[in-house]
Design a protein around this motif. Structure first.
Motif, PDB file in Angstrom:
ATOM      1  N   ASN A 182       0.854  -1.189   0.000  1.00  0.00           N
ATOM      2  CA  ASN A 182       0.000   0.000   0.000  1.00  0.00           C
ATOM      3  C   ASN A 182       0.890   1.240   0.000  1.00  0.00           C
ATOM      4  O   ASN A 182       1.988   1.211   0.557  1.00  0.00           O
ATOM      5  CB  ASN A 182      -0.900   0.006   1.235  1.00  0.00           C
ATOM      6  N   PRO A 183       0.425   2.342  -0.583  1.00  0.00           N
ATOM      7  CA  PRO A 183       1.241   3.563  -0.608  1.00  0.00           C
ATOM      8  C   PRO A 183       1.715   3.935   0.797  1.00  0.00           C
ATOM      9  O   PRO A 183       0.906   4.060   1.719  1.00  0.00           O
ATOM     10  CB  PRO A 183       0.287   4.611  -1.177  1.00  0.00           C
ATOM     11  N   SER A 184       3.032   4.080   0.939  1.00  0.00           N
ATOM     12  CA  SER A 184       3.635   4.324   2.250  1.00  0.00           C
ATOM     13  C   SER A 184       4.890   5.161   2.110  1.00  0.00           C
ATOM     14  O   SER A 184       5.450   5.294   1.025  1.00  0.00           O
ATOM     15  CB  SER A 184       4.018   3.000   2.917  1.00  0.00           C
ATOM     16  N   TYR A 185       5.329   5.669   3.251  1.00  0.00           N
ATOM     17  CA  TYR A 185       6.625   6.334   3.351  1.00  0.00           C
ATOM     18  C   TYR A 185       7.516   5.533   4.292  1.00  0.00           C
ATOM     19  O   TYR A 185       7.038   4.887   5.229  1.00  0.00           O
ATOM     20  CB  TYR A 185       6.487   7.745   3.929  1.00  0.00           C
ATOM     21  N   GLN A 186       8.807   5.614   4.057  1.00  0.00           N
ATOM     22  CA  GLN A 186       9.815   5.145   5.008  1.00  0.00           C
ATOM     23  C   GLN A 186      10.271   6.387   5.763  1.00  0.00           C
ATOM     24  O   GLN A 186      10.716   7.364   5.160  1.00  0.00           O
ATOM     25  CB  GLN A 186      11.005   4.517   4.296  1.00  0.00           C
ATOM     26  N   LEU A 187      10.152   6.347   7.082  1.00  0.00           N
ATOM     27  CA  LEU A 187      10.475   7.508   7.907  1.00  0.00           C
ATOM     28  C   LEU A 187      11.627   7.198   8.845  1.00  0.00           C
ATOM     29  O   LEU A 187      11.793   6.055   9.287  1.00  0.00           O
ATOM     30  CB  LEU A 187       9.258   7.907   8.746  1.00  0.00           C
ATOM     31  N   ALA A 231       4.991   4.040   7.211  1.00  0.00           N
ATOM     32  CA  ALA A 231       3.700   4.628   7.563  1.00  0.00           C
ATOM     33  C   ALA A 231       2.844   4.849   6.320  1.00  0.00           C
ATOM     34  O   ALA A 231       3.300   5.442   5.346  1.00  0.00           O
ATOM     35  CB  ALA A 231       3.908   5.950   8.293  1.00  0.00           C
ATOM     36  N   GLN A 232       1.605   4.383   6.398  1.00  0.00           N
ATOM     37  CA  GLN A 232       0.639   4.568   5.311  1.00  0.00           C
ATOM     38  C   GLN A 232      -0.102   5.884   5.539  1.00  0.00           C
ATOM     39  O   GLN A 232      -1.271   5.909   5.925  1.00  0.00           O
ATOM     40  CB  GLN A 232      -0.332   3.389   5.260  1.00  0.00           C
ATOM     41  N   ILE A 233       0.595   6.976   5.296  1.00  0.00           N
ATOM     42  CA  ILE A 233       0.054   8.308   5.569  1.00  0.00           C
ATOM     43  C   ILE A 233       0.106   9.202   4.329  1.00  0.00           C
ATOM     44  O   ILE A 233       0.067  10.431   4.444  1.00  0.00           O
ATOM     45  CB  ILE A 233       0.795   8.969   6.753  1.00  0.00           C
ATOM     46  N   THR A 234       0.174   8.583   3.154  1.00  0.00           N
ATOM     47  CA  THR A 234       0.338   9.346   1.914  1.00  0.00           C
ATOM     48  C   THR A 234      -0.919  10.094   1.500  1.00  0.00           C
ATOM     49  O   THR A 234      -0.836  11.016   0.692  1.00  0.00           O
ATOM     50  CB  THR A 234       0.790   8.425   0.769  1.00  0.00           C
ATOM     51  N   ASP A 235      -2.079   9.723   2.018  1.00  0.00           N
ATOM     52  CA  ASP A 235      -3.320  10.408   1.635  1.00  0.00           C
ATOM     53  C   ASP A 235      -3.339  11.864   2.090  1.00  0.00           C
ATOM     54  O   ASP A 235      -3.825  12.738   1.371  1.00  0.00           O
ATOM     55  CB  ASP A 235      -4.544   9.702   2.226  1.00  0.00           C
ATOM     56  N   LEU A 236      -2.830  12.130   3.274  1.00  0.00           N
ATOM     57  CA  LEU A 236      -2.935  13.473   3.850  1.00  0.00           C
ATOM     58  C   LEU A 236      -1.615  14.222   3.959  1.00  0.00           C
ATOM     59  O   LEU A 236      -1.619  15.421   4.255  1.00  0.00           O
ATOM     60  CB  LEU A 236      -3.572  13.390   5.246  1.00  0.00           C
ATOM     61  N   TYR A 237      -0.480  13.519   3.766  1.00  0.00           N
ATOM     62  CA  TYR A 237       0.815  14.146   4.011  1.00  0.00           C
ATOM     63  C   TYR A 237       1.758  13.988   2.819  1.00  0.00           C
ATOM     64  O   TYR A 237       1.879  12.903   2.262  1.00  0.00           O
ATOM     65  CB  TYR A 237       1.488  13.537   5.251  1.00  0.00           C
ATOM     66  N   LYS A 238       2.440  15.081   2.480  1.00  0.00           N
ATOM     67  CA  LYS A 238       3.520  15.044   1.494  1.00  0.00           C
ATOM     68  C   LYS A 238       4.823  14.843   2.258  1.00  0.00           C
ATOM     69  O   LYS A 238       4.963  15.291   3.411  1.00  0.00           O
ATOM     70  CB  LYS A 238       3.582  16.356   0.718  1.00  0.00           C
ATOM     71  N   LYS A 239       5.783  14.181   1.620  1.00  0.00           N
ATOM     72  CA  LYS A 239       7.060  13.887   2.286  1.00  0.00           C
ATOM     73  C   LYS A 239       7.684  15.150   2.875  1.00  0.00           C
ATOM     74  O   LYS A 239       8.114  15.152   4.036  1.00  0.00           O
ATOM     75  CB  LYS A 239       8.053  13.262   1.302  1.00  0.00           C
ATOM     76  N   GLU A 240       7.722  16.211   2.077  1.00  0.00           N
ATOM     77  CA  GLU A 240       8.405  17.428   2.528  1.00  0.00           C
ATOM     78  C   GLU A 240       7.698  18.090   3.706  1.00  0.00           C
ATOM     79  O   GLU A 240       8.333  18.800   4.498  1.00  0.00           O
ATOM     80  CB  GLU A 240       8.583  18.413   1.367  1.00  0.00           C
ATOM     81  N   ASP A 241       6.402  17.861   3.866  1.00  0.00           N
ATOM     82  CA  ASP A 241       5.668  18.438   4.995  1.00  0.00           C
ATOM     83  C   ASP A 241       5.876  17.664   6.295  1.00  0.00           C
ATOM     84  O   ASP A 241       5.553  18.163   7.372  1.00  0.00           O
ATOM     85  CB  ASP A 241       4.171  18.506   4.677  1.00  0.00           C
ATOM     86  N   LEU A 242       6.395  16.446   6.188  1.00  0.00           N
ATOM     87  CA  LEU A 242       6.599  15.622   7.376  1.00  0.00           C
ATOM     88  C   LEU A 242       7.881  15.965   8.120  1.00  0.00           C
ATOM     89  O   LEU A 242       7.973  15.760   9.334  1.00  0.00           O
ATOM     90  CB  LEU A 242       6.610  14.137   6.986  1.00  0.00           C
ATOM     91  N   ILE A 243       8.876  16.486   7.417  1.00  0.00           N
ATOM     92  CA  ILE A 243      10.171  16.783   8.036  1.00  0.00           C
ATOM     93  C   ILE A 243       9.974  17.839   9.126  1.00  0.00           C
ATOM     94  O   ILE A 243       9.408  18.902   8.899  1.00  0.00           O
ATOM     95  CB  ILE A 243      11.196  17.277   6.992  1.00  0.00           C
TER      96      ILE A 243
END
Length: 113
Positions: A32-37, A51-63
């Motif tokens: 499923n669409p995910s990020y490695q954090l 984390a499967q948080i791609t629906d509401l968060y862009k990578k650059e906004d998570l930093i």
């Protein structure tokens, strides 16, 4: 539906901490669409999580975002990646995840109780 009641000792086994996301990358090998954090937990060090948080968060906004996580689970292999903690979030009506964060900056590694 509410899950079965637990006792204080069950809850006390969880080690919930605050950490700051220091890197976020696409996780193409995940089902499923995910990020490695990578998350900085201060004295506990840096831990990785998927984390499967791609629906509401862009990578650059998570930093730099502070998150809540369980840090005492065993490592879990997801595809070719080992997740070392479980980031906590709230499931929305369409299963999109809103991260649990703080309303003030706190030191990384602070315990939640």
């Amino acid at each position: 539906m509410i899950k079965p009641e637990i006792n204080w000792q069950d809850f006390d086994k969880l080690d919930l901490r605050i950490g700051t996301i220091i890197s976020a990358n696409d996780f193409d090998a995940a089902r499923n669409p995910s990020y490695q954090l990578e998350i900085d937990f201060g004295p506990l060090g840096i831990k990785k999580s998927s984390a499967q948080i791609t629906d509401l968060y862009k990578k650059e906004d998570l930093i730099g975002k502070q998150i809540t996580a369980v840090v005492n689970f065993p490592k879990k292999q997801i595809a070719n990646f080992f997740s070392e903690c479980l980031i906590l979030g709230i499931y929305g009506e369409n299963n999109e995840v809103t991260l649990l964060t703080t309303d003030r900056d706190v030191k990384n590694g602070f315990k939640i109780g």
